[in-house]
Scaffold this motif. Sequence first.
Motif, short mmCIF file in Angstrom:
data_model
loop_
_atom_site.label_atom_id
_atom_site.label_comp_id
_atom_site.label_asym_id
_atom_site.label_seq_id
_atom_site.Cartn_x
_atom_site.Cartn_y
_atom_site.Cartn_z
N UNK A 88 0.78 -1.22 0.00
CA UNK A 88 0.00 0.00 0.00
C UNK A 88 0.82 1.28 0.00
N UNK A 89 1.90 1.28 -0.72
CA UNK A 89 2.68 2.51 -0.82
C UNK A 89 2.87 2.90 -2.28
N UNK A 90 2.07 2.35 -3.16
CA UNK A 90 2.16 2.72 -4.58
C UNK A 90 2.62 1.56 -5.43
N UNK A 91 3.38 1.87 -6.46
CA UNK A 91 3.84 0.84 -7.39
C UNK A 91 4.89 -0.06 -6.71
N UNK A 92 5.17 -1.22 -7.32
CA UNK A 92 6.25 -2.06 -6.79
C UNK A 92 7.55 -1.28 -6.62
N UNK A 93 7.86 -0.40 -7.57
CA UNK A 93 9.10 0.39 -7.45
C UNK A 93 9.05 1.32 -6.24
N UNK A 94 7.88 1.91 -6.00
CA UNK A 94 7.72 2.76 -4.81
C UNK A 94 7.95 1.95 -3.54
N UNK A 95 7.42 0.73 -3.54
CA UNK A 95 7.55 -0.12 -2.35
C UNK A 95 9.01 -0.49 -2.11
N UNK A 96 9.73 -0.77 -3.19
CA UNK A 96 11.15 -1.10 -3.06
C UNK A 96 11.92 0.10 -2.48
N UNK A 97 11.58 1.30 -2.98
CA UNK A 97 12.25 2.51 -2.47
C UNK A 97 11.92 2.73 -0.99
N UNK A 98 10.67 2.47 -0.63
CA UNK A 98 10.26 2.61 0.77
C UNK A 98 11.06 1.64 1.64
N UNK A 99 11.22 0.41 1.16
CA UNK A 99 11.96 -0.59 1.95
C UNK A 99 13.40 -0.14 2.16
N UNK A 100 13.98 0.38 1.10
CA UNK A 100 15.37 0.81 1.20
C UNK A 100 15.52 1.87 2.29
#
Length: 214
Positions: free
Chosen positions: A176-188
């Motif tokens: 729930x933070x946007x696209x898969x790429x957004x989620x990866x950036x959030x995790x980082x």
Amino acid sequence: MANGDDGVCLKEVLVTFQSCLSDQQEILMDPYIAGWKGLVRFLNTLGAIFSFISKDAVAKIQIMENYRSSEQKSQYLTLQSMVKYELANNLMDLKKQGNHSPSGCRTILRLHRALRWLQLFLESLQVSTEDSSTAALCAEAYNASLANHHPWLIRKTALLSFYVLPARNDFLELMNVGTPADAVAMLEEALPSISKVYDITQALYAQHNLLDIP
Ligand code: 1PZ
């Protein structure tokens, strides 16, 4: 909920762990518990098959909430104060589990070991490729951490349940933070604080020889 109808925003959950660290680099119990509650809410969105896991986490969260609302609540303000208090008052069973209620230290140790799984799993998701299998990443993280503390039956059940996890991109979208790429950036961005909480707890438990309490 601040995020859609039935979704849980994993970013908000991980940010809660960021707020665990006090100025003295101690781990504050209330945000630690709140972080776990958020993780359980997220887990529950993945399906009823995981309820055997969330039930155990909820029971442990409840034990810690009880300590935090007991007469001794100030002793449980941080993980550090809890360790000091329970050691000084002999409140831990250092051999086999006794029949009084589980200590805060043994309860947090279980969650702490699970936090290691979370760290490894999210780290591997963050560097994964589109065709990576969520189930395989989850199993790998589990085998490298929690599995070493679980009996055979739990290990088998856990590993079987991982097969129902959604595919990598769908899983990232469930955060729930946007696209898969957004989620990866959030995790980082969020993972360093999880590692920090894990490392500080690990050092605290190692220092007091508490890493194997039953
Ligand atoms: C994304 C998919 C979720 C995978 C979760 C991976 C963890 C698998 C854990 C399996 C736990 C099975 C249930 C019960 C276990 C208990 O026996 C142990 C030891 O406690 P004791 O028996 O000594 O009182 N409990 C634990 O190891 C704590 C497990 C907490 C797991 C929380 C997972 C949170 C997941 C968040 C998802 C983002």
